[in-house]
Design an enzyme around this catalytic site. Structure first.
Site, short mmCIF file in Angstrom:
data_model
loop_
_atom_site.label_atom_id
_atom_site.label_comp_id
_atom_site.label_asym_id
_atom_site.label_seq_id
_atom_site.Cartn_x
_atom_site.Cartn_y
_atom_site.Cartn_z
N ALA A 21 0.85 -1.21 0.00
CA ALA A 21 0.00 0.00 0.00
C ALA A 21 0.87 1.24 0.00
CB ALA A 21 -0.91 -0.01 1.22
N ASN A 22 0.26 2.41 0.08
CA ASN A 22 1.02 3.66 0.23
C ASN A 22 0.32 4.57 1.22
OD1 ASN A 22 -0.81 5.55 -1.26
ND2 ASN A 22 -0.39 4.10 -2.92
N ARG A 23 0.91 5.74 1.49
CA ARG A 23 0.44 6.59 2.58
C ARG A 23 -0.67 7.57 2.18
NH1 ARG A 23 3.92 5.87 6.72
NH2 ARG A 23 6.04 5.26 6.15
N SER A 24 -1.24 7.44 0.98
CA SER A 24 -2.29 8.40 0.58
C SER A 24 -3.47 8.33 1.55
CB SER A 24 -2.76 8.06 -0.83
OG SER A 24 -3.93 8.77 -1.12
N ALA A 72 -3.65 7.69 -5.51
CA ALA A 72 -2.24 7.30 -5.54
C ALA A 72 -2.22 5.80 -5.87
CB ALA A 72 -1.59 7.56 -4.20
#
Ligand code: C5P
Length: 426
Positions: A231-234, A297
């Site tokens: 995942a990412n931090r969006s 994102a």
């Protein structure tokens, strides 16, 4: 007050009064001192002690207090400031301002001032839409009073929905910064503000009425196995704010959202997805659209062969993840031969050469506009504010640092202008 810029903050009696405590703190962070007047009704929602503790000086409330008059009279109070801010501006305070009533300290200061006034209205949607409030707001606009909000959404009253929520502290802060810089009149008015017909009658602006706006938002989760993912931090804050601003501008809005910790925006059709491939499928299913804004994102890669069962430690050493590229949702939609939205907008989060990379992305992805932001160490991801550059083939427009909600409503106003669909009323 030691800061070089100051506001006189008049806190009215509404449930949104609590947001003023955060506003005072944010103002201080921005080097703006606040001296506060709390109305009698305001005292039912916040205490003079919490206001004065945050503002760093006493909170004024009583018109006929001898101490106040000896200390600083109500005339001086209203003039020893750069701007008066009324938040929440209740229907009652707005009515008093429109008719020039002066029967308490707040209304007296408002009548006695020679400074600009910015109000952040907050009330029940029916009160906001009542002909009396419409008349009073039209009068205040004529008098040159600046307005921020209100936003649309759920009310404190159960089941009530519509325009009347006070603008968020960061939106008010951005409006204060603009008013102090003297350029508020030059800014596009936030969506949902009162506009004016050629004849001068006040009308609600719905520049995107009849249009379908598609927005992607949030991160994607790319599975490794049934319990693990990349995942990412969006946070989805910017994309969700854009969807809400488009709805407030009268558009019918489809929001395709990855997993976020935010509520679905009111008045928006929200489709929840996890992976990039699901996001692409949901986005294509939501077409046709007049405007598509890709704020998600999206993960660039996914695991080539996600394991169907949970991967176990110690069975065959440390696993290596083989990655394959995800479909580019923005480029896929922007390059469609048929059914391409009239306006396709992408985002570019960069840590260096922000504008050059954005220009290259604009050409490569085939979109009409890139909203570029510098995410190098600024806490933009997950944060509440954003500094953006609008990059088109014709040039670059840089906006000041703004609350994400303010970026959203300005972007929507800008796009409404670009599509030539901006029209008063509806
Ligand atoms: O290439 P990059 O990820 O920097 O591009 C960012 C823009 O492209 C954003 O608007 C994002 O929503 C969109 N994008 C997309 N699908 C991808 C990757 C990015 O829609 N797979």
């Amino acid at each position: 007050m030691s800061a070089s810029r100051s506001v006189l903050l008049i806190i009215g009696g509404g449930i949104a009064a609590y947001k003023c405590l955060e506003l005072i703190r944010r103002l201080k962070d921005h080097g703006i001192a606040s001296r506060c007047i709390l109305t009698k009704a305001g005292e039912a929602f916040v205490t003079p002690l919490s206001v004065s503790s945050l503002a760093g000086e006493r909170c004024y409330s009583d018109l006929f207090s001898l101490t106040d008059e000896a200390d600083i009279g109500h005339i001086a109070l209203s003039r020893s400031t750069d701007l008066i801010v009324v938040a929440p501006a209740t229907a009652d305070l707005i009515a008093k301002m429109a008719t020039g009533l002066a029967n308490d300290l707040a209304s007296t200061a408002l009548l006695a001032t020679d400074k600009r006034i910015l109000i952040a209205p907050a009330m029940n949607p029916r009160m906001w839409e009542h002909p009396a409030t419409r008349r009073n707001m039209a009068q205040l606009e004529k008098d040159g009073v600046l307005v921020v909000g209100p936003n649309s959404g759920a009310m404190a009253e159960r089941g009530e929905n519509g325009p009347g929520r006070m603008a968020e502290p960061l939106e008010i802060l951005a409006a204060i910064e603009r008013a102090l810089a003297g350029d508020m009149a030059a800014q596009p008015r936030a969506i949902g503000f009162l506009g004016r017909t050629p004849g001068g009658a006040a009308i609600a602006q719905k520049p995107l009425a009849g249009k379908h706006v598609l927005v992607t938002s949030g991160p994607t989760y790319e599975p490794i196995d049934p319990v693990r993912y990349i995942a990412n931090r969006s946070s989805g804050k910017q994309g969700h704010a854009i969807a809400a601003a488009a709805a407030a501008a009268g558009a019918s809005v489809t929001l395709v959202s990855g997993p976020v910790g935010l509520p679905d925006p009111d008045g928006v059709t929200t489709i929840h997805v996890e992976s990039a491939r699901e996001m692409l499928a949901a986005t294509e299913a939501a077409l046709p659209a007049d405007i598509a804004i890709f704020a998600a994102a999206v993960a660039d890669w996914r695991v080539a062969d996600a394991a169907p069962e949970k991967m176990k430690k110690g069975t065959s050493g440390t696993p290596a993840l083989a990655l394959v590229e995800n479909p580019d949702i923005l480029a896929t939609v922007a390059h469609r031969k048929t059914g391409r939205p009239a306006l396709v907008v992408g985002f570019a989060a960069e840590t260096e050469n922000v504008i050059d990379y954005a220009r290259a992305k604009l050409a490569r992805k085939g979109c009409d506009l890139i909203v570029a932001n510098d995410v190098g160490g600024t806490g933009v991801m997950g944060g509440d504010s954003n500094t953006v550059h609008l990059v088109t083939r014709d040039g670059v427009e840089t906006w000041p640092t703004l609350a994400k909600e303010e970026v959203a409503s300005r972007l929507i106003a800008h796009l409404a202008g670009l599509t030539g669909v901006s029209k008063a009323g509806a």
